[in-house]
Design a protein around this motif. Structure first.
Motif, PDB file in Angstrom:
ATOM      1  N   VAL A  24       0.735  -0.812   0.478  1.00 42.45           N
ATOM      2  CA  VAL A  24       0.207  -0.123  -0.395  1.00 42.45           C
ATOM      3  C   VAL A  24       0.742   1.136   0.100  1.00 42.45           C
ATOM      4  N   CYS A  25       1.759   1.325   0.485  1.00 38.61           N
ATOM      5  CA  CYS A  25       2.883   1.672   1.015  1.00 38.61           C
ATOM      6  C   CYS A  25       3.841   2.363  -0.951  1.00 38.61           C
ATOM      7  N   GLN A  26       3.416   1.510  -1.543  1.00 37.79           N
ATOM      8  CA  GLN A  26       4.522   1.578  -3.137  1.00 37.79           C
ATOM      9  C   GLN A  26       5.795   0.580  -2.548  1.00 37.79           C
ATOM     10  N   LEU A  27       5.721   0.095  -1.602  1.00 38.47           N
ATOM     11  CA  LEU A  27       7.501  -0.341  -1.541  1.00 38.47           C
ATOM     12  C   LEU A  27       7.579  -2.009  -2.030  1.00 38.47           C
ATOM     13  N   GLY A  28       6.842  -2.086  -2.298  1.00 38.27           N
ATOM     14  CA  GLY A  28       7.008  -3.991  -2.624  1.00 38.27           C
ATOM     15  C   GLY A  28       7.556  -4.086  -3.198  1.00 38.27           C
ATOM     16  N   VAL A  29       8.703  -3.566  -4.187  1.00 29.97           N
ATOM     17  CA  VAL A  29       9.285  -3.696  -5.275  1.00 29.97           C
ATOM     18  C   VAL A  29      10.641  -3.634  -4.468  1.00 29.97           C
ATOM     19  N   PHE A  30      11.036  -2.557  -3.633  1.00 31.34           N
ATOM     20  CA  PHE A  30      11.842  -2.463  -2.616  1.00 31.34           C
ATOM     21  C   PHE A  30      12.358  -3.452  -1.933  1.00 31.34           C
ATOM     22  N   LEU A  31      10.869  -4.261  -1.285  1.00 27.72           N
ATOM     23  CA  LEU A  31      11.671  -5.356  -0.659  1.00 27.72           C
ATOM     24  C   LEU A  31      11.894  -6.644  -1.918  1.00 27.72           C
ATOM     25  N   ARG A  32      11.892  -6.522  -2.395  1.00 23.95           N
ATOM     26  CA  ARG A  32      11.441  -7.976  -3.141  1.00 23.95           C
ATOM     27  C   ARG A  32      13.609  -7.089  -4.147  1.00 23.95           C
ATOM     28  N   PHE A  33      14.305  -6.480  -3.701  1.00 24.25           N
ATOM     29  CA  PHE A  33      15.310  -5.909  -3.818  1.00 24.25           C
ATOM     30  C   PHE A  33      16.017  -6.785  -2.565  1.00 24.25           C
ATOM     31  N   ALA A  34      15.504  -6.245  -1.779  1.00 26.64           N
ATOM     32  CA  ALA A  34      16.170  -6.332  -0.343  1.00 26.64           C
ATOM     33  C   ALA A  34      16.259  -7.670   0.059  1.00 26.64           C
ATOM     34  N   SER A  35      15.204  -8.950  -0.708  1.00 28.15           N
ATOM     35  CA  SER A  35      15.171 -10.134  -0.549  1.00 28.15           C
ATOM     36  C   SER A  35      16.131 -10.975  -1.590  1.00 28.15           C
ATOM     37  N   MET A  36      16.102 -10.349  -3.174  1.00 32.80           N
ATOM     38  CA  MET A  36      17.255 -10.938  -3.895  1.00 32.80           C
ATOM     39  C   MET A  36      18.866 -10.701  -3.182  1.00 32.80           C
ATOM     40  N   MET A  37      18.644  -9.525  -2.581  1.00 30.79           N
ATOM     41  CA  MET A  37      20.525  -9.146  -2.509  1.00 30.79           C
ATOM     42  C   MET A  37      20.659  -9.732  -1.093  1.00 30.79           C
ATOM     43  N   GLU A  38      19.250  -9.867   0.334  1.00 34.21           N
ATOM     44  CA  GLU A  38      20.502 -10.887   1.327  1.00 34.21           C
ATOM     45  C   GLU A  38      20.225 -12.470   0.254  1.00 34.21           C
ATOM     46  N   ILE A  39      19.620 -13.385  -0.446  1.00 32.29           N
ATOM     47  CA  ILE A  39      19.915 -14.370  -0.070  1.00 32.29           C
ATOM     48  C   ILE A  39      21.169 -14.695  -1.489  1.00 32.29           C
ATOM     49  N   SER A  40      21.042 -12.965  -2.116  1.00 31.31           N
ATOM     50  CA  SER A  40      22.638 -13.400  -2.862  1.00 31.31           C
ATOM     51  C   SER A  40      23.878 -13.093  -2.107  1.00 31.31           C
ATOM     52  N   LEU A  41      23.608 -12.820  -1.525  1.00 37.17           N
ATOM     53  CA  LEU A  41      24.783 -12.234  -0.422  1.00 37.17           C
ATOM     54  C   LEU A  41      25.389 -13.667   0.587  1.00 37.17           C
TER      55      LEU A  41
END
Length: 432
Positions: free
Chosen positions: A101-118
């Motif tokens: 709702v706060c338009q932050l869903g894409v940023f969450l996906r970026f953060a999840s991708m960075m976590e699992i990649s690292l």
């Protein structure tokens, strides 16, 4: 790693995703700057169109992201929770909806991708590798949707303003360059995400990606130029009617192809409308049946439509020029770019595009030829026959029928949902 189609997530793809995030943030800053600039210039129509594009695109992305989170099966969510602590934390506290709702869903996906990649680079593991590719897959598709729902229309608006004013301001020029960069990276990221399904790791070199980028650039550039030049002289209402007529035609075409990408009828209608929006600027394959014939029809329609738009621009401003280039030269440049783009596209599919046979075993059944990577199917750590995981794909329980033991028939396959369905559909279309 399990046998079958291996996931391959090189460090270069992680760097590409980080670069994509940086450009995403840069594009956001430039969006705000452009809105402020239009307001200071009292260009309220341009400002209104830009705000509409920004808000509409953001809502569209959040809708897809939220639907995809909800489509995931219980096993899929549990599997992600084992390796992506951020998403597990948000799931447990029911904060996913608030973020979208706060338009932050894409940023969450970026953060999840960075976590699992690292975490995967710290200790490489087959399951982490597969989840990293799965997250990158969804993120690349969202970035592709954002490109053609915001960046491409926004770039068209900027080019129309430049053509109308015949003066390049540095803010407008910077925004234009940023939009070009966003389009280029989105196309390449989607291409790289799809090639992760290739069994031949030699196919993962950068040369095919560069060729893929080149033919898309050569085809998209004249299309954007044609729409922008027409918009610089024709009334806004006429351009809006043109877009709606072509968009409705493409929606009907997507419906005619009976797409089955989303898990609900409402989601599927949203997907078909989005595909029609992408088709207004660029080709996107949504079916593995007769893809060559549909591609030829599409490029013919776009070539004719672009020629008509350029003709209307020239008719309305016969003496007009673009950066000192006369109208006839614009026709030649746009036509040449489109023809060269078609030639490069043909060469790409002849020489660089992975074949479907490179991702599947020829002994597989017709059911398993839909290219479902085993690691994606086993995200939860549990193996199911319908997931085509190698360790159980050929196993059958035995039933004691007296002196003889006969194998029991396998249970009927369950329909795929969530990430498994998305990955299978898009990979199948990409390799067709």
């Amino acid at each position: 790693m399990e046998d079958g189609i291996p996931f391959f997530y090189p460090f270069s793809d992680f760097g590409l995703n980080i670069t994509g995030l940086l450009f995403f943030l840069l594009d956001l800053v430039l969006d705000i700057w452009a809105v402020v600039t239009f307001y200071q210039e009292e260009a309220y129509v341009n400002m209104g169109v830009l705000i509409f594009l920004l808000v509409g695109s953001s809502v569209l992305l959040q809708a897809f992201s939220w639907l995809w989170y909800n489509y995931g099966s219980k096993e899929e969510k549990e599997g992600l929770g084992k390796y992506v602590y951020l998403e597990k934390y948000l799931y447990n506290r029911r904060l996913l909806g608030v973020l979208h709702v706060c338009q932050l869903g894409v940023f969450l996906r970026f953060a999840s991708m960075m976590e699992i990649s690292l975490r995967n680079m710290a200790s490489r593991d087959g399951q982490k590798e597969g989840i990293a590719v799965f997250l990158t897959h969804d993120l690349s598709l969202l970035r592709l949707i954002e490109t053609f729902s915001e960046s491409a229309p926004q770039l068209t608006l900027m080019l129309a303003i430049i053509a109308h004013r015949e003066d390049v301001e540095w803010v407008t020029g910077l925004k234009t360059l940023g939009s070009f960069a966003a389009i280029a990276f989105s196309v390449v990221m989607y291409h790289r995400a799809m090639r992760s399904f290739s069994e031949d790791k030699a196919q993962m070199t950068w040369m095919p990606s560069l060729v893929y980028f080149l033919w898309n650039f050569l085809l998209i550039a004249p299309r954007l130029a044609a729409v922008a030049l027409a918009a610089s002289t024709l009334p806004v209402g006429m351009i809006a009617v043109h877009f709606l007529l072509l968009w409705i035609t493409f929606v009907l075409w997507a419906w005619r192809q009976k797409t089955d990408f989303m898990d609900t009828p409402t989601g599927e209608r949203l997907y078909r409308g989005t595909v029609a929006l992408i088709w207004y600027f660029c080709w996107f394959n949504v079916s593995h049946y007769d893809s060559r014939g549909r591609s030829i029809i599409y490029h013919f329609i776009i070539a004719v439509d672009s020629a008509i738009l350029l003709g209307l621009w020239w008719w309305d401003c016969f003496q007009a020029s673009v950066f000192g280039m006369p109208g006839w030269a614009v026709f030649i440049c746009a036509g040449s770019s489109y023809i060269v783009g078609i030639i490069v596209k043909i060469l790409y599919y002849k020489l660089c595009h992975p074949k479907k046979s490179a991702t599947i075993d020829k002994s597989d059944t017709e059911e398993s030829e839909d290219i479902l990577p085993p690691q994606a199917a086993c995200l939860g750590g549990e193996i199911d026959e319908v997931d085509f995981c190698p360790s159980k794909a050929t196993g059958m329980d035995e039933v004691d029928v007296g002196p003889l033991k006969a194998p029991s028939p396998p249970p009927p396959p369950k329909p795929l949902t969530g990430a498994q369905k998305r990955m299978r559909k898009l990979a199948d279309n990409f390799y067709s």
